[in-house]
Structure formats: C-alpha cells, structure tokens
Design an enzyme around this catalytic site. Structure first.
Site, PDB file in Angstrom:
ATOM      1  N   GLU A  79      10.715  -7.516  -3.618  1.00 22.88           N
ATOM      2  CA  GLU A  79      10.369  -8.930  -3.602  1.00 22.88           C
ATOM      3  C   GLU A  79       8.969  -9.087  -3.034  1.00 22.88           C
ATOM      4  OE1 GLU A  79      11.988 -13.015  -1.386  1.00 22.88           O
ATOM      5  OE2 GLU A  79      13.232 -11.219  -1.350  1.00 22.88           O
ATOM      6  N   PRO A 123      11.075   6.378  11.884  1.00 21.46           N
ATOM      7  CA  PRO A 123      11.373   7.054  13.150  1.00 21.46           C
ATOM      8  C   PRO A 123      11.440   8.570  12.974  1.00 21.46           C
ATOM      9  CG  PRO A 123      12.834   5.182  12.806  1.00 21.46           C
ATOM     10  CD  PRO A 123      12.067   5.379  11.531  1.00 21.46           C
ATOM     11  N   GLU A 169      -2.362   1.309  -5.479  1.00 20.89           N
ATOM     12  CA  GLU A 169      -1.069   0.949  -4.898  1.00 20.89           C
ATOM     13  C   GLU A 169      -0.726  -0.517  -5.159  1.00 20.89           C
ATOM     14  OE1 GLU A 169       1.482   2.428  -3.362  1.00 20.89           O
ATOM     15  OE2 GLU A 169       0.692   4.459  -3.354  1.00 20.89           O
ATOM     16  N   GLY A 188       0.831  -1.202   0.000  1.00 20.41           N
ATOM     17  CA  GLY A 188       0.000   0.000   0.000  1.00 20.41           C
ATOM     18  C   GLY A 188       0.855   1.237   0.000  1.00 20.41           C
ATOM     19  N   GLU A 199       2.519  -1.807  -7.215  1.00 25.61           N
ATOM     20  CA  GLU A 199       3.555  -2.551  -6.517  1.00 25.61           C
ATOM     21  C   GLU A 199       3.630  -4.028  -6.909  1.00 25.61           C
ATOM     22  OE1 GLU A 199       2.785  -1.756  -2.371  1.00 25.61           O
ATOM     23  OE2 GLU A 199       3.703   0.235  -2.505  1.00 25.61           O
TER      24      GLU A 199
END
Length: 173
Positions: free
Chosen positions: A138, A111, A87, A71, A91
């Site tokens: 992958e 982060p 998405e 996503g 992908e």
C-alpha cells in the site's frame, strides 16, 4: 552472517587482528585474501508533495505491514542516485527527480540483521501515479500530524525527523 570459507580459493578463513585499530578480520591462510565485512548500502527517496510524504506499507519481512521510506538495496556497481530512482520505479511506478541528499543513516536489516548504510534523498514526482508494486502492499500520503506509529526500521524515524526539522528551519517567517 557467519562466513567460514574464502570466496577466492575455497579454503578456510581464520580470525586475525589487523591494523592500528586492531579490528578483527577474516583472512585466508592459503591465499592471503582478507574478507572485509561491510554495511550493505541502500538508497531511498523521501517523496514530498507540499507538506506530505509518501510512505509504503511493507509486504515482506522484516517489518511486514509496517510503514517505510521507499527504497532498497543497491545493485553491484549501481550509484545511490540510480538505485533510488530504480527502487522508486519498482515499488511505485513513479518517475522522480532527486532534489537533495537528505542524509546518510546507519541501521540494520531487521533485528539481528545485516548492518546497513542508508542513503536517503528528498525527491519529487515527475511522472506517473503511485501504485504499490514489488514488496509494497500500500502507498499513502502522510502529513506531519498523521504519520504512522508503526514505522519499519530505526532509520525511517530518523529520516522523517530530519525532514521535519529541515521543514521547520526553512519555512519563511
């Protein structure tokens, strides 16, 4: 991200405290524009086939080489359902059917990154063969017993945990 200038008129923004909740906001003293900083919306699909889920290995930071729910970020004005289907197509090359809304999860894009509001659907493949593309290196099917330890993002684990919980509660006795 730190913002200093008004996106409407280009003048400086000032921190002000507004509303009954006393939330700090950025406001333009020149034109009065209030800059609301919101979580960035994302849409994902947990693609399920039998007792397996399809995950993608990220090819970009944050969390490059970590496994992730497929996503991404919504485009301006795009619905979550349309964003999830787009998405997945970008992908994986797959066409999917969104079967159910699994949940909505809060997180951050790495982060210290922007806060995100993650809308995740359960989905099934309707056409195509999975081929990694865009920001995925992958693709692999995982069962509950062989899920990877290196999952990107806190919400990836939350999404899978909720799916597993729902699997346990919906199994026939």
């Amino acid at each position: 991200m730190k913002y200093n200038y008004c996106p409407k008129c280009g003048q400086g923004l000032q921190k002000v405290i507004l509303g009954v909740n006393k939330v700090p906001r950025l406001k333009c003293a020149a034109c009065g524009f209030i800059f609301y900083q919101n979580s960035k919306p994302t849409a994902s699909a947990l693609i399920v086939k039998g007792d397996k889920v399809l995950l993608g290995k990220r090819s970009i930071e944050p969390y490059k080489n970590y496994w992730d729910i497929l996503g991404g970020f919504l485009e301006l004005g795009e619905s979550p359902a349309a964003g999830a289907r787009r998405e997945i197509k970008e992908e994986t090359g797959l066409e999917i059917e969104l079967v159910d809304l699994l949940g909505i999860f809060m997180d951050e894009y790495g982060p210290g990154g922007d806060p995100t509001l993650n809308i995740c659907y359960l989905a099934k493949i309707t056409a195509g063969e999975p081929k990694p593309a865009d920001d995925v290196d992958e693709l692999r099917w995982f069962t509950a017993s062989d899920l990877p330890k290196n999952l990107a993002f806190k919400n990836s684990r939350e999404i899978i945990d909720l799916w597993l919980k729902k699997q346990l509660t919906t199994k026939p006795e």
